[in-house]
Design a protein around this motif. Sequence first.
Motif, PDB file in Angstrom:
ATOM      1  N   PRO A   1       0.846  -1.196   0.000  1.00  9.64           N
ATOM      2  CA  PRO A   1       0.000   0.000   0.000  1.00  9.64           C
ATOM      3  C   PRO A   1       0.879   1.243   0.000  1.00  9.64           C
ATOM      4  N   THR A   2       0.493   2.246  -0.798  1.00 10.49           N
ATOM      5  CA  THR A   2       1.316   3.450  -0.875  1.00 10.49           C
ATOM      6  C   THR A   2       0.453   4.677  -1.059  1.00 10.49           C
ATOM      7  N   TYR A   3       0.918   5.781  -0.506  1.00  6.31           N
ATOM      8  CA  TYR A   3       0.293   7.082  -0.736  1.00  6.31           C
ATOM      9  C   TYR A   3       1.325   8.176  -0.487  1.00  6.31           C
ATOM     10  N   ASN A   4       1.680   8.881  -1.537  1.00  6.40           N
ATOM     11  CA  ASN A   4       2.591  10.026  -1.463  1.00  6.40           C
ATOM     12  C   ASN A   4       3.865   9.732  -0.673  1.00  6.40           C
ATOM     13  N   CYS A   5       4.438   8.567  -0.916  1.00  2.10           N
ATOM     14  CA  CYS A   5       5.741   8.252  -0.311  1.00  2.10           C
ATOM     15  C   CYS A   5       6.703   7.764  -1.393  1.00  2.10           C
ATOM     16  N   THR A   6       6.560   8.334  -2.582  1.00  2.00           N
ATOM     17  CA  THR A   6       7.333   7.884  -3.738  1.00  2.00           C
ATOM     18  C   THR A   6       8.842   7.937  -3.532  1.00  2.00           C
ATOM     19  N   PRO A   7       9.394   8.900  -2.764  1.00  2.01           N
ATOM     20  CA  PRO A   7      10.848   8.890  -2.563  1.00  2.01           C
ATOM     21  C   PRO A   7      11.382   7.602  -1.948  1.00  2.01           C
ATOM     22  N   TYR A   8      10.520   6.864  -1.256  1.00  6.24           N
ATOM     23  CA  TYR A   8      10.945   5.630  -0.597  1.00  6.24           C
ATOM     24  C   TYR A   8      10.420   4.371  -1.284  1.00  6.24           C
TER      25      TYR A   8
ATOM     26  N   ASP B   1      -2.124   1.763  -4.851  1.00  9.18           N
ATOM     27  CA  ASP B   1      -1.875   3.199  -4.744  1.00  9.18           C
ATOM     28  C   ASP B   1      -3.159   3.929  -4.356  1.00  9.18           C
ATOM     29  N   ASP B   2      -3.112   4.644  -3.231  1.00 13.07           N
ATOM     30  CA  ASP B   2      -4.286   5.382  -2.753  1.00 13.07           C
ATOM     31  C   ASP B   2      -4.346   6.765  -3.405  1.00 13.07           C
ATOM     32  N   ALA B   3      -4.300   6.769  -4.736  1.00 13.33           N
ATOM     33  CA  ALA B   3      -4.415   8.007  -5.532  1.00 13.33           C
ATOM     34  C   ALA B   3      -3.332   9.016  -5.168  1.00 13.33           C
ATOM     35  N   SER B   4      -2.075   8.567  -5.206  1.00 12.29           N
ATOM     36  CA  SER B   4      -0.948   9.454  -4.904  1.00 12.29           C
ATOM     37  C   SER B   4      -0.900  10.628  -5.880  1.00 12.29           C
ATOM     38  N   THR B   5      -0.419  11.757  -5.384  1.00 15.76           N
ATOM     39  CA  THR B   5      -0.308  12.967  -6.208  1.00 15.76           C
ATOM     40  C   THR B   5       1.126  13.470  -6.309  1.00 15.76           C
ATOM     41  N   ASP B   6       2.072  12.786  -5.663  1.00 13.52           N
ATOM     42  CA  ASP B   6       3.443  13.300  -5.630  1.00 13.52           C
ATOM     43  C   ASP B   6       4.300  12.827  -6.795  1.00 13.52           C
ATOM     44  N   ALA B   7       3.813  11.842  -7.550  1.00 15.59           N
ATOM     45  CA  ALA B   7       4.596  11.324  -8.686  1.00 15.59           C
ATOM     46  C   ALA B   7       3.719  10.368  -9.484  1.00 15.59           C
TER      47      ALA B   7
ATOM     48  N   LEU C   1       3.430  -4.552   3.114  1.00 19.24           N
ATOM     49  CA  LEU C   1       4.680  -3.800   3.218  1.00 19.24           C
ATOM     50  C   LEU C   1       4.399  -2.361   2.818  1.00 19.24           C
ATOM     51  N   HIS C   2       4.302  -1.457   3.786  1.00 18.17           N
ATOM     52  CA  HIS C   2       4.008  -0.063   3.485  1.00 18.17           C
ATOM     53  C   HIS C   2       5.073   0.513   2.558  1.00 18.17           C
ATOM     54  N   GLY C   3       4.647   1.433   1.701  1.00 20.56           N
ATOM     55  CA  GLY C   3       5.505   1.942   0.647  1.00 20.56           C
ATOM     56  C   GLY C   3       6.734   2.681   1.106  1.00 20.56           C
ATOM     57  N   ASP C   4       6.827   3.034   2.400  1.00 15.30           N
ATOM     58  CA  ASP C   4       8.025   3.718   2.885  1.00 15.30           C
ATOM     59  C   ASP C   4       8.897   2.816   3.764  1.00 15.30           C
TER      60      ASP C   4
ATOM     61  N   TYR D   1      11.269   5.233  10.550  1.00 16.67           N
ATOM     62  CA  TYR D   1      10.801   5.861  11.779  1.00 16.67           C
ATOM     63  C   TYR D   1      10.566   7.357  11.581  1.00 16.67           C
ATOM     64  N   LEU D   2       9.286   7.786  11.691  1.00 23.54           N
ATOM     65  CA  LEU D   2       8.902   9.201  11.680  1.00 23.54           C
ATOM     66  C   LEU D   2       9.411   9.961  10.462  1.00 23.54           C
ATOM     67  N   ASN D   3       9.197   9.414   9.263  1.00 30.70           N
ATOM     68  CA  ASN D   3       9.507  10.238   8.093  1.00 30.70           C
ATOM     69  C   ASN D   3       8.419  11.303   7.940  1.00 30.70           C
ATOM     70  N   ASN D   4       8.759  12.416   7.340  1.00 28.81           N
ATOM     71  CA  ASN D   4       7.905  13.608   7.362  1.00 28.81           C
ATOM     72  C   ASN D   4       6.604  13.451   6.577  1.00 28.81           C
ATOM     73  N   THR D   5       6.484  12.426   5.742  1.00 24.25           N
ATOM     74  CA  THR D   5       5.273  12.246   4.946  1.00 24.25           C
ATOM     75  C   THR D   5       4.371  11.134   5.478  1.00 24.25           C
TER      76      THR D   5
END
Length: 312
Positions: free
Chosen positions: A3-10, A34-40, A84-87, A204-208
């Motif tokens: 599952p992913t949402y706006n964590c494309t850098p990771y 993908d939960d309709a990501s908008t970052d990439a 496995l979460h996307g980040d 751990y505690l990434n900003n997104t």
Amino acid sequence: MIPTYNCTPYLAEAINSVLMQDMGEENMQIEVVDDASTDADVAQLVATLGKGRIRYFRQVANVGSLRNFETCLNRSQGQWVHLLHGDDRVAPGFYTEIATLFHQYPEAGAAFTNTANLQMHATGVEVKDRPPIVPKAGLLPDLLLRLAEGQQLETPSMVVKRSVYEQLGGFFAVHYGEDWIMWARIAAHFPVAYSPKCLAHYRYLNNTSITHHSIREGQNVRDITKVLTIINQYLPVEHRKRLKAIGLRNYAYYCLSLSEGLSATDKRAAIKQLRGALKMSQHSGIILWSLKIYLKTLLNFKRLKLDPSNSQ
């Protein structure tokens, strides 16, 4: 299932950590939800990395983490399900270790490994192993009682039998700690196997992340109070009062550690964690640490006012 949402850098790290252990399409489904990501352009990233090996599903609109996890479970086809979460990511050997646990303990409804934290620093990412729950691999008969005192694991480390999800249902109630409730529900109904090897990496505690947002807004305090109340219902009656008090006290200490860490960068969030800790527990240690944080913040504020370089 990723599952992913706006964590494309990771996300590339998460995908590649799975592809490095690919058991072949006949043995392993790999799908990004993908939960309709908008970052990439997540679809393009998946296509580039997966080269046709990875399936991709995009929600028509953002449905939130709980519903996106539900979609992952509904779309999964295997007998063992790994969210496995996307980040996050898994280390080499993770899937082999999980398979070993399930084969050695066929009665287990779920299996997980120890986790390492991925902590961001100016010089890069530090992989910091957590202390093992127990030193040897095996079933954890007291996992439910341990979970009543505090969270013992992170989502990337856990693999659950499909039949268990079908019997118990999916994630619910909160957005911070929903996995904690799930693991307690599983431990209340099934044996759970564990390996002390650090083969899952939790960012751990990434900003997104949802976690970071919840802490900044103080939602974690409200959610965890609810989480501990729900988990308490699965405990034997004689343990409920004592373990809930321990759980609240342990999480209050965690909130104070967050408050201290946030005091230099986000005073608003730091105060929310401080107040939340005091609402959770009035243990003498909590009160003393809260006072120290308050006085430290007050002294820093006075120094700031007296510093001529800060005058306008």
